[in-house]
Scaffold this active site. Structure first.
Site, PDB file in Angstrom:
ATOM      1  N   ASP A 154       0.855  -1.172   0.000  1.00 24.06           N
ATOM      2  CA  ASP A 154       0.000   0.000   0.000  1.00 24.06           C
ATOM      3  C   ASP A 154       0.902   1.238   0.000  1.00 24.06           C
ATOM      4  O   ASP A 154       2.061   1.161   0.431  1.00 24.06           O
ATOM      5  CB  ASP A 154      -0.890  -0.030   1.247  1.00 24.06           C
ATOM      6  CG  ASP A 154      -1.957   1.043   1.212  1.00 24.06           C
ATOM      7  OD1 ASP A 154      -2.363   1.435   0.113  1.00 24.06           O
ATOM      8  OD2 ASP A 154      -2.380   1.498   2.292  1.00 24.06           O
TER       9      ASP A 154
ATOM     10  N   ASP B  24      -8.112  -4.573   3.123  1.00 26.81           N
ATOM     11  CA  ASP B  24      -6.908  -5.307   2.759  1.00 26.81           C
ATOM     12  C   ASP B  24      -6.909  -6.742   3.289  1.00 26.81           C
ATOM     13  O   ASP B  24      -6.087  -7.558   2.854  1.00 26.81           O
ATOM     14  CB  ASP B  24      -5.667  -4.587   3.306  1.00 26.81           C
ATOM     15  CG  ASP B  24      -5.466  -3.213   2.695  1.00 26.81           C
ATOM     16  OD1 ASP B  24      -5.741  -3.072   1.490  1.00 26.81           O
ATOM     17  OD2 ASP B  24      -5.066  -2.292   3.409  1.00 26.81           O
TER      18      ASP B  24
ATOM     19  N   ASP C 290      -3.462  -2.007   5.725  1.00 29.89           N
ATOM     20  CA  ASP C 290      -3.851  -1.517   7.052  1.00 29.89           C
ATOM     21  C   ASP C 290      -5.364  -1.475   7.234  1.00 29.89           C
ATOM     22  O   ASP C 290      -5.861  -1.613   8.341  1.00 29.89           O
ATOM     23  CB  ASP C 290      -3.257  -0.129   7.315  1.00 29.89           C
ATOM     24  CG  ASP C 290      -3.610   0.878   6.222  1.00 29.89           C
ATOM     25  OD1 ASP C 290      -4.347   0.509   5.282  1.00 29.89           O
ATOM     26  OD2 ASP C 290      -3.154   2.027   6.311  1.00 29.89           O
TER      27      ASP C 290
END
Length: 938
Positions: A359, A668, A664
């Site tokens: 990410d 996800d 996070d």
């Protein structure tokens, strides 16, 4: 939310489009609800029966008993159980015949073997019994109580009783309990980071036009979602989806569909077990067959005893414990490098990673918006500094430092940035943090870098009115009292520019011409193309204080633009370079915009200028085959949804990649669980993500992943080293035992003595080999294939070769010892000599096996002092079995004379000498013109 026909039970309209594409009036009509009165009792009862409770559903999990029983399906443990049963049967038969002197302590071999089996089973259970808590963590995101309107009355109900069509009331601090469309909203801001992964708050509104069906989740501004949090304002919402049909429910469904694949190490250990057991059974069958041919059925019992010893010898009983402790030691080293391992096998698995999907926000970047550029009509400025620190410089276009307090154009813009702002900046806690929207926080930090006193500035210009941000106006305005009231506004540069008649130039304002406006628009586009988030600022002086918030925001004076970005972490660029050097491909998967993602990726070296960027909408249009064709060429994915992340990971795995995935947000979790290594953020990560992960980054830093990958490679190398050590010795033991009846000799070793060798003699040095430090080039080579066998790259040939040499040494010593037995007047001591030689020879092997190419004398002994301690202790323990009477009686050994012990020591050094000579041969002969080095390397 994809359309379905379920709602037709309550409406004559068959839903054909996602909910966010309909006007709110249509949604109310489809769901048969009223914005004023909500649902009636009959509708509620019918819908609870039809849709069920508003909660996430769990799938059944294995019970603890099932997990424990599954441990005893391991083929090596099954072999040991069979050996224990047969050994116990032979002891029982000996007792019935009155041969107590022959067996000594009855059933001691059976008890010892079963003890090892049980301990290994418990060890496996402890590793595997961690309950899957990701779904339980998802459930915590739903608020237990919610305010609704039902039958025209406002009340509070349990969130599990919400149904589609309910009118839900939300306000600041509310945890949203169902997906729904906004009917009306007042200054509504929602934090959706748990669902989208993006830190910025989202301004929501009911009065926007219906959205396109392909609108990404983060851009559905007329909708609210389960698990998100209201930061500001209030709203009335019609519930459209509950339970497993919400966006959060979709994530729960994806979590349920992701299976737990065995790790490469687990697959390798299974393969190892199959090979060892199959080899053992073949060798047992050959030994018994040849023995029966030579000696007849009268030797069957003795042949069975030999077979039992061989079966125990071939199984490395201490290996599971050594591997577990090795992985545990690896986790301790990783914690020191800010990586917390949740599942032990993940330690080794990290070493096989060849793709890291990361990410952007908070992992590759600091998750702190920072102003980098300022543009007025006349001038351009650069701003230095990191994060929310007030330290930084203002540079002009010639890279010369300037004082922003004395630069009038810049000073006006900075004052506007401070006053047209709802955030606050904390510079006193040592951590430089902001409270409020990150974008507004960046503007305050800009003022602090200029040396302006933020509190004093706000006191000098107290706010007397404000016009909140709205998605239609795309700007926020405040009115502050100076000598005269002043309106300051910030927002979309294009829209604010339309409201400006003039621009600030020094102390005066000049009329805006087409040339100046075109210059501003060109600068705005250039900043946006560099991935910067751009805000325009303007002001105007009022004659009188406003009597209401209905204030005209036209005839403004343009101050300039600020361009900000969530800056890349300074250490990540080095980490990305290390990834490239180590053959690991970094990929950025983010919910942010394409231009921002590309700008960050270029600055870090993840991608080059002009690199392909795939958006979530483009992914939806790709077939699986098309995705597979571009997956190897694409390093940036932007504006993605939870399904997209899962799709990308699966596509990479289908191409044979071994994938680590970071995240996070709740969105996800499925991708983390699907990935070979799921990595959660320890600081910003949600409980759901952490529970679905294999590893947690304690500092949310991409560089930590690279450090953990290095540790994973070290662990795998060390595992191969001690498997090399253990199995080479075990094969030598097996061949020695198998040869004894063929040479007309009794079995030299009892199962108990073999257990001692496999657990203590092998175990302690193997543990010491597990802490061998990394070689200098460990991160300068590509990762080894996770599909490779544990015997790959010459390990199998080494084990067989060393096992044969080891057995030749021991068989030679055994034949000599048998002949010398009468000379020393110590009948039967030859068995103890074989036992002792086998154990002591392994000590030299452990010292030599540290390196496949460096001689022991070339290596610094202090780099692994634990090995020398282990070798010394094991040697002492072995001598105690010979010279301590109680241990001698229990283990069935005999006292050795000084001469017999010296013979054992002499033969035991031969294996060490052989391995060292092999290194010299490989170095000076095979590696000099022939490509055999790789064959024998580890």
């Amino acid at each position: 939310m994809a359309a379905n026909a379920d709602y037709s039970a309550h409406s004559s309209v068959n839903l054909q489009q996602p909910w966010h594409t309909y006007p709110v009036e249509t949604t109310l009509s489809i769901l048969g609800s009223s914005a004023v009165n909500g649902l009636n009792r009959e509708q509620i009862a019918e819908r609870i029966k039809y849709y069920g409770k508003n909660e996430l559903q769990e799938r059944p999990r294995r019970s603890n008993w099932q997990i424990l029983l599954d441990q005893f399906t391991n083929i090596m443990l099954l072999l040991l159980i069979a050996v224990a049963i047969i050994s116990g049967g032979l002891d029982l038969l000996a007792l019935q015949r009155g041969h107590l002197a022959k067996i000594g302590v009855p059933f001691k071999d059976t008890i010892a073997i079963l003890t090892i089996v049980i301990l290994n089973g418990i060890l496996g259970y402890l590793q595997e019994s961690r309950a899957e808590k990701a779904l339980a963590a998802l459930k915590k995101l739903s608020s237990p109580q919610v305010n609704v309107i039902r039958e025209g009355q406002r009340g509070e109900i349990d969130a599990v009783n919400l149904v589609p069509g309910d009118i839900m009331l939300i306000e600041a601090g509310t945890q949203i309990s169902a997906d729904g469309q906004i009917i009306e909203a007042f200054n509504l801001q929602i934090r959706e980071s748990a669902l989208t992964g993006e830190a910025n708050s989202v301004n929501k509104s009911a009065s926007i036009d219906p959205l396109d069906r392909d609108t990404p989740l983060g851009d559905r501004l007329n909708f609210v979602f389960t698990g998100t949090e209201v930061l500001q304002g209030r709203a009335k919402v019609i519930v459209t989806n509950t339970g497993m049909t919400t966006e959060l429910g979709k994530i729960a469904q994806m979590l349920a569909t992701v299976g737990n694949e065995p790790t490469p190490l687990q697959k390798r250990m299974t393969h190892l077990g199959n090979v060892l057991v199959a080899g053992s059974l073949i060798l047992v069958a050959l030994t018994i067959t040849i023995g029966l041919i030579n000696a007849g059925w009268s030797a069957l019992e003795e042949l069975v005893e030999v077979s039992l010893s061989m079966a125990v010898a071939v199984v490395p009983e201490g290996l599971p414990a050594v591997i577990t402790l090795t992985l545990a030691l690896g986790t301790q080293r990783m914690v020191k490098r800010q990586a917390l391992i949740r599942k032990l096998p993940a330690v080794e698995t990290l070493g096989s990673v060849n793709v890291i999907c990361s990410d952007k926000t908070g992992t590759l970047t600091e998750n702190k918006m920072t102003v980098r550029e300022i543009e007025t009509v006349n001038r351009s400025f650069l701003v230095t500094g990191e994060g929310y620190s007030p330290k930084g410089q203002f540079l002009d276009s010639e890279q010369r430092a300037i004082d922003p307090k004395t630069d009038l154009e810049l000073h006006h813009l900075l004052i506007a940035s401070i006053l047209c702002n709802d955030a606050s900046l904390d510079l006193d806690n040592g951590h430089d943090s902001i409270l409020g929207d990150p974008t507004e926080g960046a503007l305050l930090v800009l003022g602090a870098k200029a040396g302006l006193n933020l509190s004093l500035t706000k006191q000098e210009f107290p706010r007397i009115a404000e016009i909140p941000f709205s998605s239609q106006r795309k700007r926020m305005s405040v009115i502050c009292q100076g000598v005269n009231p002043v309106l300051f506004t910030k927002g979309s540069p294009e829209l604010i520019l339309e409201q400006c008649l003039s621009y600030q130039s020094g102390l005066e304002s000049l009329p805006f011409g087409d040339r100046e406006k075109e210059k501003v628009l060109v600068a705005n586009n250039a900043m946006a193309n560099r991935g910067l988030r751009v805000l325009g600022l303007a002001y105007k002086t009022l004659i009188y204080p406003p009597e209401s918030t209905e204030i005209s925001e036209d005839e403004l004076i343009w101050l300039g633009m600020v361009g900000m970005i969530d800056a890349a972490r300074p250490e990540v660029q080095i980490a990305v370079a290390r990834c490239r050097e180590a053959g690991i491909r970094p990929i950025m998967i983010t919910g942010d915009h394409q231009l921002t993602a590309l700008a960050v990726a270029k600055s870090l070296g993840i991608a080059q200028a002009g690199a392909l960027v795939i958006s979530g909408q483009e992914l939806d249009k790709l077939s699986p085959i098309q995705l597979e064709n571009i997956i190897d060429k694409t390093n940036i994915y932007a504006r993605v949804s939870p399904e997209h992340k899962l799709t990308i990971v699966r596509a990479l795995q289908k191409k044979g990649k071994f994938v680590a995935m970071t995240g996070d947000g709740v969105n996800d979790a499925p991708a983390l669980k699907q990935a070979d290594i799921g990595i959660a953020m320890g600081i910003s990560g949600t409980d759901v993500t952490k529970e679905a992960s294999d590893m947690i980054l304690l500092d949310d830093n991409f560089a930590t992943i690279v450090a953990a990958t290095e540790e994973g490679r070290v662990v795998y190398n060390n595992i191969r080293s001690f498997i090399k050590y253990i199995l080479g010795s075990n094969i030598g033991e097996v061949i020695t035992i198998a040869a004894s009846p063929l040479l007309g000799l009794a079995t030299p070793l009892t199962p108990l003595q073999i257990l001692w060798m496999n657990l203590v003699t092998d175990g302690l040095p193997a543990l010491a080999l597990a802490v061998e430090p990394a070689s200098p080039n460990i991160m300068r080579r590509p990762p080894f294939s996770p599909q490779e066998s544990i015997f790959a790259r010459g390990l199998g040939s080494y084990i067989v070769r060393i096992g044969i040499i080891f057995s030749i040494i021991n068989i030679t010593q055994m034949l000599i010892a048998v002949r010398l037995d009468p000379l020393f007047g110590n009948t039967g001591s030859w068995k103890t000599m074989v036992f002792t030689t086998l154990c002591l020879a392994q000590m030299g092997h452990a010292i030599s096996v540290r390196s496949s190419d460096h001689l022991t004398i070339e290596m610094n002994p202090l780099t692994n002092p634990y090995l020398w301690v282990a070798v010394t202790l094991t040697t002492i323990f072995q001598l105690m079995l010979i010279y301590v009477p109680a241990l001698r009686d229990f283990f069935g050994t005999q006292f050795l004379t000084k001469e017999e012990l010296l013979i054992c020591l002499g033969f035991s050094t031969l294996l060490f000498v052989w391995v060292e000579l092999e290194k010299l041969v490989l170095r000076f002969v095979l590696c000099n013109g022939f490509d055999f080095c790789q064959l024998f390397s580890i």
